[in-house]
Design an enzyme around this catalytic site. Structure first.
Site, short mmCIF file in Angstrom:
data_model
loop_
_atom_site.label_atom_id
_atom_site.label_comp_id
_atom_site.label_asym_id
_atom_site.label_seq_id
_atom_site.Cartn_x
_atom_site.Cartn_y
_atom_site.Cartn_z
N ALA A 1 1.26 9.90 5.08
CA ALA A 1 2.47 9.39 5.97
C ALA A 1 3.67 10.05 5.23
O ALA A 1 3.50 10.16 4.01
CB ALA A 1 2.60 7.81 5.72
N HIS B 1 2.42 1.56 2.23
CA HIS B 1 2.36 1.23 0.75
C HIS B 1 3.62 0.85 0.03
O HIS B 1 3.56 0.34 -1.00
CB HIS B 1 1.68 2.61 0.02
CG HIS B 1 0.23 2.80 0.47
ND1 HIS B 1 -0.67 1.92 -0.55
CD2 HIS B 1 -0.38 3.71 1.17
CE1 HIS B 1 -1.81 2.38 -0.33
NE2 HIS B 1 -1.77 3.40 0.73
N ASP C 1 -5.63 1.08 -1.08
CA ASP C 1 -6.62 1.88 -1.01
C ASP C 1 -7.79 1.71 -1.82
O ASP C 1 -7.42 1.66 -3.11
CB ASP C 1 -6.08 3.31 -1.15
CG ASP C 1 -5.32 3.73 -0.24
OD1 ASP C 1 -5.21 3.20 1.06
OD2 ASP C 1 -4.42 4.97 -0.14
N GLU D 1 -9.21 5.37 8.43
CA GLU D 1 -9.31 5.18 7.02
C GLU D 1 -10.05 3.83 6.48
O GLU D 1 -9.47 2.78 6.29
CB GLU D 1 -7.81 5.13 6.36
CG GLU D 1 -7.21 6.42 6.68
CD GLU D 1 -5.55 6.51 5.88
OE1 GLU D 1 -5.27 5.53 5.11
OE2 GLU D 1 -5.02 7.35 6.23
N TRP E 1 -10.87 3.02 3.82
CA TRP E 1 -10.46 2.28 2.49
C TRP E 1 -9.39 1.75 2.53
O TRP E 1 -8.84 1.18 1.42
CB TRP E 1 -10.50 3.84 1.55
CG TRP E 1 -9.38 4.62 2.01
CD1 TRP E 1 -8.06 4.73 2.07
CD2 TRP E 1 -9.77 5.92 2.92
NE1 TRP E 1 -7.50 5.78 2.46
CE2 TRP E 1 -8.49 6.60 3.14
CE3 TRP E 1 -11.01 6.30 3.17
CZ2 TRP E 1 -8.38 7.53 3.85
CZ3 TRP E 1 -11.09 7.60 4.15
CH2 TRP E 1 -9.53 8.25 4.15
#
Length: 270
Positions: free
Chosen positions: A149, A156, A163, A215, A217
């Protein structure tokens, strides 16, 4: 092999500010597509948890359409490995990791909270790595943008996203790769994280909704009731927030109709 996930560092700052429908850009209702659920949009709205609220800070939406201007502030905590995150999710995060260990899966936190400056550096590093692989500048940017991003558009920055990689994963130098989704630890998280209030944030097949590729994770805390509903019906955060907004609109419309009816009844009585 037990790993210590106690949070050792607390930094007292202010809490995340809540969002409102008028403050965020929501998904178009026709794009809502539940996975593994036969409910219609109307039925999903009716089935929403009563507590689901756009102003819930755990549902804060940050993406390419909803960006931040400055680093958010919050109370921070840190894992033993030194990754900072929002202390409000200390207990559910530790409970999830403990449950995973009891099931035989151990995790490395690859990333948690990020500042805007850190995210900008992260984007540049991935871009130049892709560029050095021999692709053009345009291709390197496109490849980077698929997974990383922009500095002002990563969730985040909420401190609520993690992650995580299981130690059973050893391919690609333990780099973040979609093949990780086939490993036991990733499957365990996808199937059990909602019990602790977390969701697989970037689902497979929802790239057109989230703006990011799958994603396996990346997990995001949204609260237990919210996570249970989203996981049961295969909904992204974007879809879930739109459903909540539609319910609020219906409630406002119902109130307006009641007010108009009362006014009409009053006129007839007079």
């Amino acid at each position: 092999m037990k790993r210590k996930w106690l949070l050792n560092v607390l930094i007292v700052l202010t809490l995340l500010a809540p969002q409102t429908a008028s403050a965020i850009t929501l998904l178009e209702p026709e794009l809502i597509e539940p996975f593994g659920s036969d409910l219609t949009v109307a039925e999903l709205i009716e089935a929403l948890p009563e507590s689901a609220d756009l102003e819930d800070p755990f549902l804060m939406l940050i993406n390419r359409d909803n960006r931040i201007e400055v680093d958010l502030t919050m109370e921070f905590a840190a894992t033993a490995s030194g990754h900072y995150y929002n202390a409000a999710v200390r207990d559910p995060f530790n409970d999830m990791i403990t449950a995973a260990e009891e099931a035989g899966y151990y995790f490395q936190t690859v990333s948690a909270y990020r500042t805007m400056a850190y995210q900008a550096a992260n984007f540049d590093a991935r871009y130049y790595s892709n560029l050095n692989s021999g692709v053009s500048e345009e291709e390197a940017y496109a490849l980077t943008d698929m997974f990383v991003a922009p500095a002002d558009a990563t969730e985040h920055s909420t401190g609520l996203a993690f992650d995580l990689l299981g130690y059973d994963y050893n391919e690609y130098g333990r780099d973040l790769h979609q093949v990780y989704g086939q490993y036991g630890s990733a499957i365990w998280l996808a199937e059990n994280s909602s019990e602790f209030g977390f969701v697989l944030r970037y689902m497979q097949g929802k790239q057109h909704v989230t703006g990011y590729e799958y994603e396996p994770w990346h997990f995001r805390y949204v609260g237990e009731e919210n996570a249970a509903f989203m996981t049961e019906h295969g909904l992204t955060l974007e879809e879930y927030l739109t459903l909540i907004s539609l319910r609020e609109e219906q409630g406002e419309k119902s109130e307006e109709d009641d007010t108009q009816k009362e006014a009409t009844d009053s006129e007839v009585t007079e």
